[in-house]
Scaffold this motif. Structure first.
Motif, PDB file in Angstrom:
ATOM      1  N   UNK A 251       6.711  12.578  12.436  1.00 48.59           N
ATOM      2  CA  UNK A 251       6.133  13.721  11.732  1.00 48.59           C
ATOM      3  C   UNK A 251       4.674  13.441  11.341  1.00 48.59           C
ATOM      4  N   UNK A 252       4.455  12.225  10.832  1.00 48.64           N
ATOM      5  CA  UNK A 252       3.091  11.841  10.455  1.00 48.64           C
ATOM      6  C   UNK A 252       2.168  11.813  11.667  1.00 48.64           C
TER       7      UNK A 252
ATOM      8  N   UNK B  56      -2.364  16.648  15.457  1.00 50.20           N
ATOM      9  CA  UNK B  56      -2.791  18.046  15.353  1.00 50.20           C
ATOM     10  C   UNK B  56      -4.098  18.152  14.574  1.00 50.20           C
ATOM     11  N   UNK B  57      -4.215  17.330  13.533  1.00 54.62           N
ATOM     12  CA  UNK B  57      -5.452  17.312  12.755  1.00 54.62           C
ATOM     13  C   UNK B  57      -6.624  16.868  13.631  1.00 54.62           C
TER      14      UNK B  57
ATOM     15  N   UNK C 247      -6.221  23.920   3.940  1.00 57.09           N
ATOM     16  CA  UNK C 247      -5.907  22.996   5.041  1.00 57.09           C
ATOM     17  C   UNK C 247      -5.929  21.553   4.527  1.00 57.09           C
TER      18      UNK C 247
ATOM     19  N   UNK D 112       0.814  -1.221   0.000  1.00 55.94           N
ATOM     20  CA  UNK D 112       0.000   0.000   0.000  1.00 55.94           C
ATOM     21  C   UNK D 112       0.849   1.274   0.000  1.00 55.94           C
ATOM     22  N   UNK D 113       1.909   1.273   0.811  1.00 55.62           N
ATOM     23  CA  UNK D 113       2.695   2.500   0.949  1.00 55.62           C
ATOM     24  C   UNK D 113       3.350   2.918  -0.365  1.00 55.62           C
TER      25      UNK D 113
ATOM     26  N   UNK E 227       1.382  15.304  12.692  1.00 61.01           N
ATOM     27  CA  UNK E 227       0.427  15.932  11.758  1.00 61.01           C
ATOM     28  C   UNK E 227      -0.980  15.408  12.004  1.00 61.01           C
ATOM     29  N   UNK E 228      -1.100  14.086  12.224  1.00 58.33           N
ATOM     30  CA  UNK E 228      -2.420  13.489  12.424  1.00 58.33           C
ATOM     31  C   UNK E 228      -3.006  13.883  13.783  1.00 58.33           C
TER      32      UNK E 228
ATOM     33  N   UNK F  52       0.827   7.953   2.302  1.00 60.50           N
ATOM     34  CA  UNK F  52       1.822   7.001   2.862  1.00 60.50           C
ATOM     35  C   UNK F  52       1.757   6.874   4.384  1.00 60.50           C
ATOM     36  N   UNK F  53       0.661   7.304   4.968  1.00 58.95           N
ATOM     37  CA  UNK F  53       0.493   7.148   6.414  1.00 58.95           C
ATOM     38  C   UNK F  53       0.284   5.668   6.756  1.00 58.95           C
ATOM     39  N   UNK F  54       0.963   5.215   7.814  1.00 59.29           N
ATOM     40  CA  UNK F  54       0.773   3.821   8.235  1.00 59.29           C
ATOM     41  C   UNK F  54      -0.447   3.729   9.152  1.00 59.29           C
TER      42      UNK F  54
END
Lengths: 245, 344
Positions: free
Chosen positions: B3-4, B10-11, A112, A88-89, B7-8, B194-196
């Protein structure tokens, strides 16, 4: 190819000689209601613009959703530019999916939404500016998604899918629920994206859409691939008539 | 990866801000604090018990004399008849009315407005203290009333509020948020990046822990509770593992639901059975037997001991490990459901 009762028997060759962008082998997904996708097998070459047509429940959306990783298939294999779809990645950089209803964070602004995806893809924010420019979204950059019309939301959705510049794009009924002007705008965008060298698969119910856009047509019937050929062949044959009779 | 997750998270916080969840989490401690201010005013002057007596009735003379002499404790009001006294009670001007008992003329009957009230407790306590004094068992009987007025209810009930906040975030906020992301296909959208899966799960758990932490900090600041270092560390350790456990549990519940509405229903079905038996276990022998079977009690018990009895983390390491294990198991189940795109 197995033809179903509704459609005339017709051999539909799969183009195997070229370097394939998308290879689908025996892809199967059966729901409890006994519908879905059955042993579907086809190849897609780079630069094609393919319309996938069929009745409701024929498996069109299921096919796109499996390719996008939204649904886990019961069996089969898919390769996109040689990358196994189970990876998937790696695949998310190869395929962009634009669902029928835009799945954006509607509390938040256009900017955003694009920034969140740019962060996750590790794409520089300068690409967001390009996308806003390309899709005429600059005036709406600070507007919350929920304040936008469906057509504009669809444009944001396309822009977001194109952020990582995937070579293959999947559109699930891209003009569903749009008015005439917005439909024309989406056609223009699809042609522009296609002209830039992207490969596109889209599902549709609209004959004029298929005729205007597609370079190849695939008909799904009861989960199987019932026709695969050029628009000329499709409209000359009785398939279209039988399908929508 | 970090980092991901950042970001998530904070989202998720931005979503919590936009859909007012953050305000709910901050409102709960504020509401609790200001409500308990009325109950728990240690600096407030000792409130006297307003007792009514009927003129012309034959009271035990020593009792009347003692009540009248204890001016710091009782305010005595005289009425011409019982009906007038009852009217005074109904107007909530007094705490209790003493009349001679019809069945036992030598004894008294206490008329009060409602049985389960602080006033009732105060009157009964005062009168039993009086009786003891009259019988000569204890001389300084007025001092027996003091605990009724001192209270410190805020600190005593703090473990209950902490449990409530942890369960609120775990069983009400997070399942609904997860189900919403599934319902609106937002999670599927994020899975096209590409987030796991693990990153998304960790971000959600962090959201739960941050929300719980914010509420706990606010409760702490408003209540001005003080701990030594070991106590504070033990408290923080249990708060962290408790919020981790129930946030992971809640995320898992969210994955079992197709829509926000069903997630809310399922959340309440878990919230109340986890909250009430634990929070009320001090008041019932039966609940005290049942409550330890619930994961919530493994948080409530140690937190109560740490806050009120000077308990420390090493005493409760099995409970800490148990909560961590439950949280880890729930996270793993959520991961599997996410991989299967369960009900998405």
């Amino acid at each position: 190819m197995k033809a179903h009762g509704l459609l005339p028997k017709r051999p539909t060759p799969i183009p195997m000689e070229a370097a394939m962008q998308l290879e689908v082998r025996h892809l199967t997904k059966v729901y409890r209601e006994r519908r879905g996708l059955l042993q579907t097998r086809f190849n897609v070459e780079k630069g094609e613009l393919i319309a996938i047509v069929g009745h409701n429940g024929a498996g069109k959306s299921t096919l796109l959703k499996i390719l996008a990783g939204w649904i886990v298939p019961d069996g089969g294999d898919v390769w996109v530019e040689g990358v196994d779809f189970k990876n998937r990645l790696a695949l998310v950089r190869k395929i962009g999916f634009i669902p029928e209803t835009p799945n954006l964070f509607d509390f938040f602004s256009v900017e955003y939404n694009l920034k969140l995806f740019a962060r996750l893809f590790k794409i520089p924010f300068s690409r967001i500016e390009e996308t806003l420019e390309e899709f005429n979204l600059r005036p709406f950059r600070r507007h919350a998604i929920r304040e936008l019309s469906k057509g504009l939301q669809q444009r944001v959705s396309i822009g977001r899918a194109l952020l990582p510049e995937p070579p293959l794009l999947l559109f699930d009924e891209p003009t569903s629920g749009l008015d005439f002007e917005m439909t024309k705008e989406i056609y223009r965008l699809l042609k522009k994206i296609h002209a830039s060298g992207k490969t596109i698969l889209f599902t549709s119910h609209r004959p004029e859409e298929i005729q205007t856009l597609a370079t190849r047509i695939m008909v799904l019937h009861q989960g199987g691939l019932a026709f695969d050929g050029s628009p000329q062949e499709y409209f000359q044959s009785k398939i279209h008539e039988n399908l929508y009779a | 990866m970090i980092r991901n997750i950042a970001a998530l998270t904070l989202n998720d916080l931005a979503i919590a801000f936009k859909n007012k969840t953050l305000f709910l989490i901050l409102f709960v401690p504020l509401f609790i604090f200001f409500s308990l201010q009325w109950v728990d005013r240690t600096e407030a002057p000792l409130q006297k018990v307003k007792i009514g007596l009927i003129q012309g009735e034959s009271y035990f003379p020593e009792m009347v004399q003692n009540i009248q002499s204890a001016k710091n404790v009782f305010d005595v009001f005289w009425f011409s008849n019982e009906a007038e006294g009852q009217r005074w009670l109904k107007e909530k001007k007094g705490d209790g009315l003493l009349v001679p008992s019809e069945k036992e003329p030598e004894r008294l009957e206490l008329i009060i407005l409602t049985k389960a009230s602080f006033q009732t407790v105060a009157v009964v306590e005062s009168l039993s203290a009086l009786q003891i004094a009259v019988e000569g068992k204890r001389k300084n009987w007025i001092s027996g009333i003091r605990p009724l007025q001192e209270g410190e209810v805020q600190k005593q009930t703090l473990p209950t509020w902490i449990l409530m906040v942890v369960l609120l975030v775990g069983f009400i906020v997070l399942p609904a948020q997860v189900a919403e992301e599934k319902e609106k296909k937002l999670l599927l959208g994020l899975l096209q990046t590409p987030m796991r899966e693990a990153e998304w799960l960790l971000a959600k758990v962090f959201l739960g822990m941050i929300l719980t932490g914010l509420a706990a900090i606010l409760l702490q600041l408003l209540g001005r509770f003080h701990f030594d270092f070991a106590g504070g560390f033990s408290y923080a350790a249990f708060l962290a593992v408790g919020s981790f456990c129930f946030s992971a549990f809640g995320i898992c519940l969210g994955f079992l639901c197709r829509s926000q509405a069903s997630a809310r229903t399922l959340g309440v079905l878990f919230y109340l059975p986890h909250l009430l038996p634990s929070a009320l276990s001090d008041f019932s022998q039966k609940l005290n037997t049942i409550a330890p079977l619930l994961p919530s009690y493994q948080l409530y018990g140690p937190i109560k001991s740490i806050l009120l009895e000077g308990g420390r983390l090493p005493q409760f390491s099995p409970e800490w490990g148990y909560l961590f294990f439950i949280g880890l198991s729930a996270s793993f189940l959520s991961y599997l459901l996410m991989k299967r795109r369960w009900l998405m």
